[in-house]
Design an enzyme around this catalytic site. Structure first.
Site, short mmCIF file in Angstrom:
data_model
loop_
_atom_site.label_atom_id
_atom_site.label_comp_id
_atom_site.label_asym_id
_atom_site.label_seq_id
_atom_site.Cartn_x
_atom_site.Cartn_y
_atom_site.Cartn_z
N ARG A 150 91.92 36.06 80.28
CA ARG A 150 92.14 36.40 81.69
C ARG A 150 91.25 35.55 82.58
O ARG A 150 90.03 35.62 82.46
CB ARG A 150 91.83 37.87 81.94
CG ARG A 150 92.52 38.78 80.93
CD ARG A 150 93.42 39.75 81.61
NE ARG A 150 94.25 40.44 80.64
CZ ARG A 150 94.72 41.66 80.81
NH1 ARG A 150 94.40 42.34 81.88
NH2 ARG A 150 95.52 42.19 79.90
N GLU B 118 87.80 52.01 83.07
CA GLU B 118 89.10 52.08 82.41
C GLU B 118 89.00 51.50 81.00
O GLU B 118 88.41 50.45 80.80
CB GLU B 118 90.11 51.26 83.24
CG GLU B 118 91.48 51.16 82.61
CD GLU B 118 92.37 50.12 83.30
OE1 GLU B 118 92.39 50.05 84.54
OE2 GLU B 118 93.03 49.36 82.57
N ARG C 275 85.32 47.13 75.68
CA ARG C 275 85.03 48.28 76.56
C ARG C 275 84.85 49.55 75.74
O ARG C 275 84.02 50.41 76.06
CB ARG C 275 86.15 48.46 77.58
CG ARG C 275 86.12 47.40 78.65
CD ARG C 275 86.91 47.82 79.85
NE ARG C 275 87.03 46.71 80.77
CZ ARG C 275 87.75 46.74 81.87
NH1 ARG C 275 88.44 47.84 82.19
NH2 ARG C 275 87.80 45.69 82.66
N SER D 187 95.33 50.76 79.37
CA SER D 187 96.52 50.95 80.19
C SER D 187 97.72 51.02 79.27
O SER D 187 97.77 50.29 78.26
CB SER D 187 96.72 49.81 81.19
OG SER D 187 95.87 49.98 82.29
N GLU E 47 90.05 35.86 85.31
CA GLU E 47 89.58 36.67 86.43
C GLU E 47 88.34 36.01 87.01
O GLU E 47 87.45 35.62 86.27
CB GLU E 47 89.28 38.09 85.95
CG GLU E 47 90.47 38.63 85.21
CD GLU E 47 90.34 40.06 84.77
OE1 GLU E 47 90.65 40.93 85.59
OE2 GLU E 47 90.00 40.30 83.62
N ARG F 262 81.84 44.59 83.14
CA ARG F 262 82.91 45.12 82.28
C ARG F 262 84.10 44.18 82.15
O ARG F 262 85.15 44.56 81.61
CB ARG F 262 83.36 46.50 82.78
CG ARG F 262 83.94 46.47 84.15
CD ARG F 262 83.93 47.86 84.77
NE ARG F 262 84.24 47.72 86.17
CZ ARG F 262 85.46 47.80 86.66
NH1 ARG F 262 86.48 48.07 85.89
NH2 ARG F 262 85.68 47.61 87.93
N HIS F 263 83.96 42.96 82.64
CA HIS F 263 85.04 41.97 82.48
C HIS F 263 84.57 40.77 81.68
O HIS F 263 83.46 40.26 81.89
CB HIS F 263 85.53 41.48 83.84
CG HIS F 263 86.37 42.47 84.57
ND1 HIS F 263 85.84 43.32 85.52
CD2 HIS F 263 87.69 42.76 84.47
CE1 HIS F 263 86.82 44.10 85.98
NE2 HIS F 263 87.94 43.79 85.36
#
Ligand code: ATP
Ligand code: MG
Length: 434
Positions: free
Chosen positions: A211, A357, A408, A360, A213, A219-220
């Site tokens: 990712r 989170e 996570r 998902s 991001e 947390r990423h």
């Protein structure tokens, strides 16, 4: 070294060969000790300078801390030794000396910055803490794999180099593939769905996701490990049942296999396995509860995603794992199915830990025409995904699934402050090496 005995297995009354690292050197004058460490524990090696050959003593005490050595000698009972046994050496080989200037102290006596630890992972994972985290990670994944098999799942591996992203273009890393544009895959989503339509029915994958991001958070990661599940003839509540049982299995395996490691991390008395049914909180109620706390600068309105702050506020209120269900369709991806009687609501869900989170998931749109309409509604071109949509013309069963972020799960399980501690060689905005 075939005859090597591990530290934990050394018994008095035998001549043994041990191999490991010099953990500590204690020179008391006439007598000195080297503590040797291997993956199973430690053992004391005793040197009596007046009684042993000088060459042996010099080699033994001359090897700097963290050198790799092998020692052969008689194991004897010694109540004053840390493990009740010591070795009186007959021969010592320094297999690989260590530079005395260590970039970090694996004994853990001197704290090191996370970035120093990540730059020197070999030494860091010689420390009790570093080792404990990755032993637990391994147990967690073993527990997860076994549980998937209990649920009748087949483990699959899907491509990480792809022609199109799963969820649109924003978070993709582009690469050049023989002169063509390609991407590192963000998720196995579309491939795992294709396999629930095969006779495998229930599949799982534990593998990397990429990712791009931009944000740097605790947390990423830009390369994370996803634990993916997808099952045929299952609705979203069925998928949540599997999600819940995986959570229990991961904690259970760690609790039964890693008591020592948990103790090292200070969690011996503070590790509870989530059991029973987790709360399945509707999105409507979730935003109401967040707003009722009055803790947010601006209240959430229907259709908002939960901000980090909102997740924190709700997590503090609930205090344990919980699901959020029935999300607005507009903030869930095209492959999530909406309720027929209220298309504004989706059958997507998230599993939350109070801190963040974890998962998902959702029931997927398995009806070909509705799937195509979903692409168009989200401004995506379905023809770029024909390899995927075509298969929905040939008996794609109703299905549902989810994805856990493995790091996570580990981060929250162990109360780590930063997700980077849960990966050997994390990738983030700054870090591309090692
Ligand atoms: P978030 O909103 O917290 O960034 P997300 O909703 O973008 O996460 P999903 O696409 O839902 O993430 O991915 C499923 C799971 O994979 C997440 O719940 C999370 O556990 C994990 N995950 C996703 N992106 C990352 C990341 N960049 N680093 C670590 N784990 C991630
Ligand atoms: Mg998500």
């Amino acid at each position: 070294m075939q005859d090597r005995v591990h530290c934990a297995d050394v018994e008095p009354g035998h001549t043994v060969t041990v191999a490991g690292w010099v953990h500590e050197i204690r020179d008391l004058g006439g007598i000195a000790f080297v503590i040797l460490r291997d993956r199973t524990g430690r053992i004391q090696i005793k040197f009596e300078k007046d009684e042993q050959p000088d060459a042996l003593v010099d080699t033994g005490l001359g090897a700097a801390r963290e050198s790799a050595i092998t020692v052969t000698g008689a194991a004897e009972k010694e109540p004053r030794a840390p493990t009740g046994v010591e070795i009186v050496p007959e021969s010592i080989d320094v297999l690989a000396p260590a530079d005395p200037e260590l970039p970090l102290d694996p004994s853990g006596k001197v704290d090191a910055e996370l970035s120093t630890r990540l730059d020197n992972r070999t030494l860091d994972v010689r420390s009790e803490r570093g080792k404990a985290i990755f032993r637990i990670r391994s147990a967690l994944l073993a527990g997860v794999r076994d549980e998937f098999r209990e649920h009748g799942c087949t483990e699959i591996t899907t491509p990480k180099i792809v022609a199109t992203g799963t969820e649109g273009g924003t978070d993709l890393f582009p690469i050049t593939y023989f002169g063509r544009e390609a991407f590192m895959n963000q998720s196995p989503q579309l491939f795992k769905q294709l396999m629930v339509g095969s006779s495998l029915e229930r599949v799982f994958e534990i593998g990397p996701i990429f990712r791009a991001e931009e944000h740097n958070t605790p947390r990423h990661l830009n390369e994370a490990t996803s634990i993916d599940f997808e099952g045929a003839f299952l609705d979203h509540h069925g998928a949540m049942d599997v999600c819940e049982s995986l959570l229990g299995a991961a904690y259970e395996r760690v609790a039964t296999e890693c008591a020592d490691e948990l103790a090292i991390l200070g969690l011996a008395d503070d590790f509870s396995v989530p059991d029973g049914e987790l709360q399945r909180l509707g999105y409507d109620e979730a935003i109401e509860r967040v707003n009722a706390t009055g803790d947010l600068d601006e209240p959430l309105v229907w259709g908002d995603d939960l901000s980090t702050e909102a997740e924190r506020v709700l997590g503090e209120e609930i205090g344990q794992h919980y699901f959020i269900v029935d999300w607005p369709s507009e903030i869930k991806p095209f492959y999530i199915q909406s309720y027929d009687d209220d298309p504004s609501l989706s059958k997507g869900f998230d599993l939350m830990h109070p801190r963040m989170e974890l998962v998902s998931g959702g029931q997927r749109e398995h009806r070909h025409d509705e799937l195509i309409a979903g692409f168009e509604a989200q401004g995506l071109d379905p023809t770029a995904f024909e390899y995927y949509t075509e298969m929905f013309r040939f008996g794609m069963p109703p299905h549902a699934g989810w994805a856990y972020g493995a790091e996570r799960l580990l981060t929250t399980m162990l109360g780590l402050e930063n997700i980077r501690e849960a990966v050997l060689f994390p990738r983030d905005r700054q870090r591309l090496s090692p």
